[in-house]
Scaffold this motif. Structure first.
Motif, PDB file in Angstrom:
ATOM      1  N   GLU A 136      -3.829  -2.381  19.348  1.00 41.83           N
ATOM      2  CA  GLU A 136      -2.991  -2.827  18.228  1.00 41.83           C
ATOM      3  C   GLU A 136      -2.978  -1.806  17.102  1.00 41.83           C
ATOM      4  N   SER A 155      -2.311  -6.631  11.002  1.00 43.55           N
ATOM      5  CA  SER A 155      -1.781  -6.746  12.362  1.00 43.55           C
ATOM      6  C   SER A 155      -2.894  -6.786  13.400  1.00 43.55           C
ATOM      7  N   LEU A 196       0.311   0.213  15.540  1.00 40.11           N
ATOM      8  CA  LEU A 196       0.647   0.287  14.120  1.00 40.11           C
ATOM      9  C   LEU A 196       0.894   1.735  13.693  1.00 40.11           C
TER      10      LEU A 196
END
Length: 361
Positions: A262, A28, A266
């Motif tokens: 990011e 991701s 997650l």
């Protein structure tokens, strides 16, 4: 469990027990990085006009994650940059307390300056050693790693909180690089004045990004000298002479700080409680097994709480044997260091133990 592992392609080819050296890059985060640079490629300054919003998002995510107001969160490229900038803002001379053989980037930075330095020993009596050092030295600041990089010894955070209450005028600076991302941590309610963390390990955010968290009282005791145009740019740095801006003097890297954002998203998606539970369970089993095999130093065996980092007996030959079996670990100190994150499994621990036994330790 397998769903948590799918986001880390490295795990398909290695038994990766080396987060203490380098965390893995999640898919991701990699996807964000690809899209970020594509947007920059085709947008140039039009894309970079959104820089302030991107940095604000990261700052607010960090603040929410560790319970620190965003206006007291500084984004820096790594621990060393942030810590050295902090030390340069201290009045000298000052009395400093360090831990013997703590992480070099921490101790070296203090030792290279004109401070009067004393040390506390890292062993099974770590907190007692620190208490005695405080009583004897009355330090102006105490700088330490929450988790020791060589053997994984973790300082008792309740002890730090009580120590700060007893010595409110002493500044407490902590390196959280081997800690942050392994369990929940409430900075505002902690005994720390400053927490600094590089995020390429347990937060799995890649390289080139770190953060600093500050308490209210720090600003009157530290006066950083760095300054640049970037010091005044952004939602939380709008006024001249603002404190966190002095840790962010130049153009900020939206690729790397965006990667941190990011990575935190997650972790929030998985759940820090779930992550902490998995790490704690693996750590407890590993310590029990390593203790039975007489692989750990006495100072680790005799402590109640421990991190998920272990230094086991064995030299280069054991290290090379494990690498030949695609088991990724590190050589640190006099032994082989292994570390377990939430994407590791008991099956991997069992494999490690099997290979150690076959090697003949």
């Amino acid at each position: 469990m397998e769903n948590l592992r799918k986001g880390f392609p490295v795990l398909e080819q290695y038994t990766y027990l080396n987060t203490a050296a380098s965390g893995l890059l999640p898919e991701s985060v990699w996807e964000f990085r690809q899209n970020h640079d594509l947007d920059f490629l085709i947008g140039g300054s039009v894309f970079k006009d959104k820089q302030a919003d991107a940095l604000t998002e990261t700052r607010e995510l960090v603040g929410e994650f560790f319970n620190c107001e965003p206006s007291k969160v500084a984004l820096v490229p790594n621990f060393s940059y942030g810590f050295n900038t902090l030390l340069e803002g201290l009045k000298k001379p000052q009395k400093a307390l360090l831990l013997e053989n703590d992480y070099p980037s921490l101790n070296w930075a203090v030792e290279s300056r004109d401070f009067q330095i004393s040390y506390a020993e890292i062993d099974q009596n770590l907190e007692k050693n620190i208490t005695e050092a405080f009583e004897k030295q009355q330090p102006d600041f105490f700088a330490f790693s929450i988790v020791q990089y060589i053997n994984g010894i973790k300082i008792e955070l309740d002890f730090i909180k009580k120590l700060k209450q007893k010595y409110p005028e002493t500044l407490f600076f902590a390196d959280g690089t081997q800690f942050c991302g392994t369990e929940a941590y409430n900075f505002e309610e902690s005994g720390l004045d400053v927490l600094i963390c590089s995020t390429y390990k347990w937060l799995n955010a890649g390289y080139g990004n770190a953060f600093m968290l500050f308490k209210d009282g720090v600003q009157g005791k530290i006066a950083p000298k760095t300054l640049g145009f970037g010091s005044l740019q952004g939602k939380y740095k709008a006024h001249e002479g603002n404190f966190i801006g002095k840790f962010e003097p130049g153009h900020q890297d939206t690729l790397n700080y965006g990667s941190l954002a990011e990575a935190l998203k997650l972790i929030n998606k998985i759940g820090l409680t779930e992550i902490s539970s998995r790490i704690e369970s693996l750590s407890a089993k590993a310590k029990a097994e390593f203790t039975k095999m007489d692989l750990l130093e006495e100072s680790v065996v005799k402590r109640n709480a421990h991190s998920s980092i272990f230094n086991i007996k064995g030299g280069d030959k054991l290290f090379q044997h494990l690498r030949s079996k695609q088991i990724i670990v590190s050589q640190r100190g006099e032994g082989v260091r292994v570390s377990f994150h939430y994407f590791n499994t008991e099956k991997e621990l069992d494999l490690l133990i099997k290979e150690i036994k076959e090697f003949g330790i």
